[in-house]
Design an enzyme around this catalytic site. Structure first.
Site, PDB file in Angstrom:
ATOM      1  N   SER A  88       1.967   1.834  36.570  1.00 53.09           N
ATOM      2  CA  SER A  88       0.828   2.735  35.883  1.00 53.09           C
ATOM      3  C   SER A  88       1.469   4.109  35.167  1.00 53.09           C
ATOM      4  O   SER A  88       2.853   3.629  34.479  1.00 53.09           O
ATOM      5  CB  SER A  88      -0.192   3.057  36.620  1.00 53.09           C
ATOM      6  N   ASP A 106       6.932 -13.695  27.968  1.00 56.09           N
ATOM      7  CA  ASP A 106       5.898 -12.783  27.299  1.00 56.09           C
ATOM      8  C   ASP A 106       4.705 -12.450  28.299  1.00 56.09           C
ATOM      9  O   ASP A 106       4.000 -13.664  28.602  1.00 56.09           O
ATOM     10  CB  ASP A 106       5.487 -13.381  25.703  1.00 56.09           C
ATOM     11  N   LYS A 141      -2.106 -12.380  38.616  1.00 58.71           N
ATOM     12  CA  LYS A 141      -3.015 -13.747  38.790  1.00 58.71           C
ATOM     13  C   LYS A 141      -2.056 -14.759  39.572  1.00 58.71           C
ATOM     14  O   LYS A 141      -2.572 -15.299  40.497  1.00 58.71           O
ATOM     15  CB  LYS A 141      -3.512 -14.101  37.321  1.00 58.71           C
ATOM     16  N   THR A 173      13.875   7.324  29.695  1.00 64.62           N
ATOM     17  CA  THR A 173      14.005   5.955  29.319  1.00 64.62           C
ATOM     18  C   THR A 173      14.283   6.082  27.773  1.00 64.62           C
ATOM     19  O   THR A 173      13.852   6.804  27.153  1.00 64.62           O
ATOM     20  CB  THR A 173      12.969   5.141  29.865  1.00 64.62           C
ATOM     21  N   TYR A 209      -2.835   3.455  24.996  1.00 68.03           N
ATOM     22  CA  TYR A 209      -2.106   3.507  26.344  1.00 68.03           C
ATOM     23  C   TYR A 209      -2.757   4.098  27.482  1.00 68.03           C
ATOM     24  O   TYR A 209      -2.704   3.658  28.717  1.00 68.03           O
ATOM     25  CB  TYR A 209      -1.004   4.525  26.039  1.00 68.03           C
ATOM     26  N   ASN A 236       6.118  -4.105  35.702  1.00 67.49           N
ATOM     27  CA  ASN A 236       6.387  -3.173  34.941  1.00 67.49           C
ATOM     28  C   ASN A 236       6.376  -3.374  33.405  1.00 67.49           C
ATOM     29  O   ASN A 236       6.443  -2.421  32.683  1.00 67.49           O
ATOM     30  CB  ASN A 236       8.020  -2.946  35.359  1.00 67.49           C
ATOM     31  N   LYS A 256      -3.500   2.199  31.027  1.00 67.31           N
ATOM     32  CA  LYS A 256      -2.896   2.543  32.342  1.00 67.31           C
ATOM     33  C   LYS A 256      -3.886   3.042  33.332  1.00 67.31           C
ATOM     34  O   LYS A 256      -3.645   3.006  34.395  1.00 67.31           O
ATOM     35  CB  LYS A 256      -1.851   3.695  32.175  1.00 67.31           C
TER      36      LYS A 256
END
Length: 256
Positions: A145, A65, A126, A194, A159, A92, A163
């Site tokens: 993005s 997660d 990170k 998709t 969203y 992604n 992005k």
């Protein structure tokens, strides 16, 4: 035919159980990479991994997660334990865009989307960068993005904000770590065929045939493997002079 431009490179792909992430994981394996298929969906993630291995690729699955710092840290630890190092990553993982006007946006969904699409990308960078710094020989990171990171879309306040943020974070990381030979770039896909896009079309009551010309100068939706090719180039040494930039894989949408 896919040339082995990632031969023996260790790569992590988040959100790799379906869509663009799945296509990226499969393409990277074909290009010779050792691929960590990372996703929250255990069943689909393992299925993708098993299929890559059955077709001669090298991959293993990690359930993650990306909104959890501990999960992401363990993902990188598992990668290094399995393959000994990290060379590149495609961040992604994302969830379906929101669908409310600004005056009515769902605050709970805002929090969930931001935790995955924005914070999840930041957390992934990170721990990926921490590992690349330990190794001391550079690496390449790609953040996914969207055209929504450059042009606003109605009813997508969360969203669009997330992005845009991914693009900004990509530039910050590129500035901070270019001196360590860590390249950080982004890909901004347009309308890609998709399950997420199909779900959004159904949600808004559009068909692919009537909506594609509004989003593409080529009058069609893109395919997931076309986005995977952009990520492949950015991860590979063939793009060795690129950092802090974005590839607009959107069939000219942002050029209108």
């Amino acid at each position: 035919m896919v040339f082995p431009v990632l031969q023996d490179k260790v790569t992590v792909v988040t959100g790799a159980a379906m869509g663009m992430g799945e296509a990226t994981a499969r393409l990277f394996a074909q290009a010779g990479a050792q691929v960590v298929v990372a996703d929250f969906n255990d069943e689909k993630g393992r299925s993708v991994t098993d299929d890559i291995v059955a077709n001669g690729g090298e991959a293993f699955f990690v359930k993650v997660d990306v909104s959890s710092s501990e999960d992401v840290r363990q993902m990188i630890e598992a990668t290094v334990e399995k393959y000994g190092r990290l060379d590149g990553a495609v961040n992604n993982a994302a969830i379906t865009p929101d669908d409310k006007n600004v005056a009515e946006f769902d605050e709970d969904y805002w929090d969930r989307l931001m935790s995955v699409d924005l914070k999840g990308t930041a957390l992934s960078m990170k721990y990926e960068i921490q590992q690349l710094l330990k190794q001391g020989d550079g690496g390449s990171i790609v953040n996914i993005s969207s055209v929504s990171g450059f042009r606003p879309q109605p009813q997508n306040i969360a969203y669009v904000a997330a992005k845009h943020g991914v693009v900004g974070m990509t530039k910050v990381a590129a500035l901070e770590y270019g001196g360590e030979n860590i390249r950080v770039n982004s890909v901004a896909p347009g309308a890609i065929d998709t399950p997420m896009l199909r779900g959004a079309l159904e949600q808004f009551g559009f068909t692919a045939e009537e909506y594609a010309p509004q989003l593409s100068l080529l009058n069609r939706f893109g395919q997931a493997d076309e986005i995977a090719q952009a990520s492949l180039w950015l991860i590979s040494d063939q793009s060795s002079y690129l950092t802090g930039t974005t590839i607009h894989a959107d069939a000219g949408y942002t050029a209108r």
